[in-house]
Scaffold this motif. Structure first.
Motif, PDB file in Angstrom:
ATOM      1  N   THR A  75       1.092  -1.186   0.066  1.00 13.72           N
ATOM      2  CA  THR A  75       0.026  -0.143   0.172  1.00 13.72           C
ATOM      3  C   THR A  75       0.826   1.259  -0.105  1.00 13.72           C
ATOM      4  O   THR A  75       0.764   2.363  -0.730  1.00 13.72           O
ATOM      5  N   SER A  76       1.847   1.403   0.746  1.00 12.15           N
ATOM      6  CA  SER A  76       2.805   2.273   0.799  1.00 12.15           C
ATOM      7  C   SER A  76       3.710   2.634  -0.368  1.00 12.15           C
ATOM      8  O   SER A  76       3.743   3.659  -1.296  1.00 12.15           O
ATOM      9  N   TRP A  77       3.869   1.629  -1.379  1.00 11.54           N
ATOM     10  CA  TRP A  77       4.345   1.704  -2.711  1.00 11.54           C
ATOM     11  C   TRP A  77       3.559   2.191  -3.763  1.00 11.54           C
ATOM     12  O   TRP A  77       3.986   3.204  -4.482  1.00 11.54           O
ATOM     13  N   THR A  78       2.048   2.095  -3.477  1.00  6.14           N
ATOM     14  CA  THR A  78       1.234   2.380  -4.274  1.00  6.14           C
ATOM     15  C   THR A  78       0.947   3.916  -4.081  1.00  6.14           C
ATOM     16  O   THR A  78       0.886   4.838  -4.743  1.00  6.14           O
ATOM     17  N   THR A  79       0.778   4.317  -2.950  1.00  4.96           N
ATOM     18  CA  THR A  79       0.477   5.796  -2.345  1.00  4.96           C
ATOM     19  C   THR A  79       1.537   6.676  -2.538  1.00  4.96           C
ATOM     20  O   THR A  79       1.422   7.759  -3.010  1.00  4.96           O
ATOM     21  N   ALA A  80       2.820   6.059  -2.479  1.00  2.00           N
ATOM     22  CA  ALA A  80       3.814   6.871  -2.779  1.00  2.00           C
ATOM     23  C   ALA A  80       4.002   7.229  -4.372  1.00  2.00           C
ATOM     24  O   ALA A  80       4.437   8.484  -4.623  1.00  2.00           O
ATOM     25  N   HIS A  81       3.637   6.204  -5.311  1.00  2.00           N
ATOM     26  CA  HIS A  81       3.751   6.417  -6.560  1.00  2.00           C
ATOM     27  C   HIS A  81       2.435   7.304  -7.136  1.00  2.00           C
ATOM     28  O   HIS A  81       3.034   8.356  -7.706  1.00  2.00           O
ATOM     29  N   LEU A  82       1.567   7.249  -6.150  1.00  2.44           N
ATOM     30  CA  LEU A  82       0.362   8.029  -6.486  1.00  2.44           C
ATOM     31  C   LEU A  82       0.578   9.633  -6.548  1.00  2.44           C
ATOM     32  O   LEU A  82       0.361  10.488  -7.226  1.00  2.44           O
ATOM     33  N   ALA A  83       1.054   9.711  -5.077  1.00  2.00           N
ATOM     34  CA  ALA A  83       1.479  11.190  -4.589  1.00  2.00           C
ATOM     35  C   ALA A  83       2.538  11.811  -5.387  1.00  2.00           C
ATOM     36  O   ALA A  83       2.392  12.796  -5.653  1.00  2.00           O
TER      37      ALA A  83
END
Length: 203
Positions: free
Chosen positions: A24-32
């Motif tokens: 989830t942190s990989w995903t949110t970091a990429h989106l941000a």
């Protein structure tokens, strides 16, 4: 594009949900980093079903990050889906099962209201990928999506969402040294970037 992320890495017994939290942190970091608007729910936490319905209605893309336990999604994700999807009945997620009383034999599953919303599923497994692909191995050469996730995909189709290609992480208990996790990280981000680019082109 508005993206709703469901972290289903349940804390239970020997499982701490750590990999799905990392994912989830990989995903949110990429989106941000790329300017996407997103929301996140963690199924370990208390939730308000009606508020979660609004998250589904808000989203252009729903991303599920879930482990597979005993060949099903964890019980907290099932509880979440049972309560939220039920709360979505005649409230923006689905109107009915799609059938009419005049001819109840046809059109089941066509009453969804989330047309235009896409969803993607990632799964995490102890099982190696070869358990799905090699003759004579446990899953009889049936894929994750056509086997264990068949009902899950139908659940999302029932409310009108369209599936986009997911990503499956295998052999995370007996064969997960740091370098392999790093490779998975890079492979997943490439997959996510491709998915987002394709969706942006379609919108």
């Amino acid at each position: 594009m508005k993206i709703f992320i469901i972290n289903a890495g349940q804390v239970f017994a020997h499982s701490g949900g750590r990999f799905n939290s990392l994912l989830t942190s990989w995903t949110t970091a990429h989106l941000a980093q790329n300017g996407f608007e997103y929301r996140v729910v963690n199924i370990n936490e208390d939730f308000d079903a009606m508020a979660e319905v609004e998250n589904f209605k808000w989203a252009d893309l729903v991303i599920y990050h879930t482990p597979i336990w005993w060949f099903q999604v964890p019980n907290r994700l099932k509880k979440y889906a049972d309560e939220v999807f039920t709360a979505g009945h005649q409230n923006g997620m689905y109107a009915s099962d799609g059938r009419s009383r005049k001819n109840p034999a046809i059109n089941y599953g066509t009453g969804g209201l989330l047309q235009g919303t896409k969803y993607m599923v990632t799964t995490t497994w102890n099982a190696p990928e070869t358990a799905f692909t090699l003759p004579g191995e446990f899953f009889d050469q049936r894929s994750v999506d056509d086997g264990v996730l068949f009902g899950f995909h139908k659940m999302n189709q029932f409310v009108g969402m369209d599936r986009i290609t997911g990503f499956h992480f295998h052999d995370l208990e007996k064969n997960a040294p740091p370098e392999r996790i790093n490779h998975y990280h890079q492979d997943y981000l490439r997959h996510l970037e491709q998915v987002l680019q394709e969706e942006k082109q379609l919108s």
